[in-house]
Design a protein around this motif. Structure first.
Motif, mmCIF file in Angstrom:
data_model
loop_
_atom_site.group_PDB
_atom_site.id
_atom_site.type_symbol
_atom_site.label_atom_id
_atom_site.label_comp_id
_atom_site.label_asym_id
_atom_site.label_seq_id
_atom_site.Cartn_x
_atom_site.Cartn_y
_atom_site.Cartn_z
ATOM 1 N N GLN A 1 0.994 -1.513 -0.197
ATOM 2 C CA GLN A 1 -0.597 0.011 -0.189
ATOM 3 C C GLN A 1 0.995 1.238 0.182
ATOM 4 O O GLN A 1 1.685 1.419 1.292
ATOM 5 N N GLY A 2 0.984 1.997 -1.177
ATOM 6 C CA GLY A 2 1.548 3.418 -1.105
ATOM 7 C C GLY A 2 0.680 3.778 -2.419
ATOM 8 O O GLY A 2 -0.484 4.397 -2.546
ATOM 9 N N GLU A 3 1.679 5.655 -1.913
ATOM 10 C CA GLU A 3 0.991 6.423 -2.804
ATOM 11 C C GLU A 3 1.707 6.288 -4.244
ATOM 12 O O GLU A 3 1.191 6.885 -5.389
ATOM 13 N N LYS A 4 2.846 6.039 -4.189
ATOM 14 C CA LYS A 4 3.447 6.376 -5.672
ATOM 15 C C LYS A 4 4.331 5.094 -5.521
ATOM 16 O O LYS A 4 5.256 5.078 -4.727
ATOM 17 N N ILE A 5 4.261 4.129 -6.091
ATOM 18 C CA ILE A 5 4.794 2.807 -6.787
ATOM 19 C C ILE A 5 5.630 3.023 -7.911
ATOM 20 O O ILE A 5 4.204 2.764 -9.160
ATOM 21 N N VAL A 6 6.563 3.200 -8.223
ATOM 22 C CA VAL A 6 7.267 2.784 -9.728
ATOM 23 C C VAL A 6 8.208 1.500 -9.448
ATOM 24 O O VAL A 6 8.909 1.561 -8.919
ATOM 25 N N THR A 7 8.243 0.623 -10.823
ATOM 26 C CA THR A 7 9.217 -0.127 -10.436
ATOM 27 C C THR A 7 9.241 -1.389 -12.092
ATOM 28 O O THR A 7 8.742 -0.845 -12.946
ATOM 29 N N SER A 8 10.353 -1.573 -11.970
ATOM 30 C CA SER A 8 10.994 -1.406 -13.730
ATOM 31 C C SER A 8 11.830 -3.250 -13.352
ATOM 32 O O SER A 8 12.972 -3.099 -13.757
ATOM 33 N N GLY A 9 11.396 -3.482 -12.391
ATOM 34 C CA GLY A 9 11.916 -5.184 -12.045
ATOM 35 C C GLY A 9 11.279 -5.730 -12.318
ATOM 36 O O GLY A 9 10.298 -5.587 -12.727
ATOM 37 N N HIS A 10 11.401 -6.546 -11.076
ATOM 38 C CA HIS A 10 10.105 -7.464 -11.008
ATOM 39 C C HIS A 10 9.405 -7.733 -9.449
ATOM 40 O O HIS A 10 9.904 -7.790 -8.712
ATOM 41 N N LEU A 11 8.044 -7.012 -9.594
ATOM 42 C CA LEU A 11 6.922 -7.350 -8.170
ATOM 43 C C LEU A 11 6.182 -8.339 -8.320
ATOM 44 O O LEU A 11 5.230 -8.558 -9.201
ATOM 45 N N LYS A 12 6.414 -9.040 -6.868
ATOM 46 C CA LYS A 12 5.670 -10.220 -7.203
ATOM 47 C C LYS A 12 4.683 -9.536 -5.342
ATOM 48 O O LYS A 12 5.415 -9.857 -4.585
ATOM 49 N N CYS A 13 3.620 -10.248 -5.804
ATOM 50 C CA CYS A 13 2.732 -9.739 -4.420
ATOM 51 C C CYS A 13 1.787 -11.044 -4.332
ATOM 52 O O CYS A 13 1.069 -11.161 -5.457
#
Length: 204
Positions: free
Chosen positions: A73-85
């Protein structure tokens, strides 16, 4: 191996670090391998390594490594890799260029995803714009590259290389290599000749 305290103003995790409990911090930077056995609460998180944690409550997230968590949970999420949730991801802005695998729902006011490899999100919802496109680097991959989802709902939707059971929106632009089972639009809908939409309905 570093055994970090559970409450610090700033955390620099280099090498191999283990956090045995919940942590609270203003700023957290990770280079290397980091394991958090509890939750993370922070104003800013920068991950340049391989990080795992339970739930994360972070105002700003920048991920250019591998981030594996239960819930984000956040305001700004920037990902350029691998995000696993394993659970849900929620934010004001969600921006991704990489691989995304979210077993729960992704909800943000603005969602912008560039696919570099096959990704999966159970449900994608937004009160505003959703843009999902294939990255130029992904065209070098000869295997089919798509984002798969059960349901995608927003106001203005621009998608390509998306496989969805259902797409719902006000203005929808379905680009090439999309496979959509059911599409519901309110104002306008454009479908590319190389897209496949099994059924289309206008919401009155």
């Amino acid at each position: 191996m570093n055994l970090a305290n559970n409450h610090e103003n700033s955390i620099q995790a280099n090498g191999y670090s283990v956090y045995p409990h919940d942590i609270k911090t203003n700023f957290m930077s990770i280079i290397g391998h980091c394991q958090v056995k509890g939750n993370v609460t922070a104003k800013e998180l920068i991950n340049k390594g391989t990080t795992s944690a339970n739930d994360c409550f972070v105002e700003t997230v920048e991920n250019i490594g591998n981030l594996s968590i239960n819930r984000l949970q956040g305001e700004k999420i920037v990902t350029s890799g691998h995000l696993k949730c394993k659970g849900n991801v929620s934010a004001e802005l969600f921006q991704s260029k990489g691989a995304v695998n979210i077993q729960g729902s992704l909800h943000a006011n603005t969602i912008y995803i560039k696919i570099t490899s096959t990704s999966n999100v159970d449900i994608v919802t937004s009160k505003g714009d959703i843009t999902i496109k294939k990255s130029r680097t992904a065209f070098l991959n000869l295997l089919p590259t798509r984002l798969r989802t059960k349901r995608l709902k927003g106001e203005k939707i621009v998608i390509e290389h998306v496989e969805a059971s259902e797409v719902v929106g006000d203005i929808i632009d379905v680009g090439p290599n999309c496979i959509i089972e059911k599409l519901y639009y309110k104002t306008k809908c454009d479908i590319h000749s190389k897209a496949k939409v099994l059924s289309k309905h206008q919401i009155r």
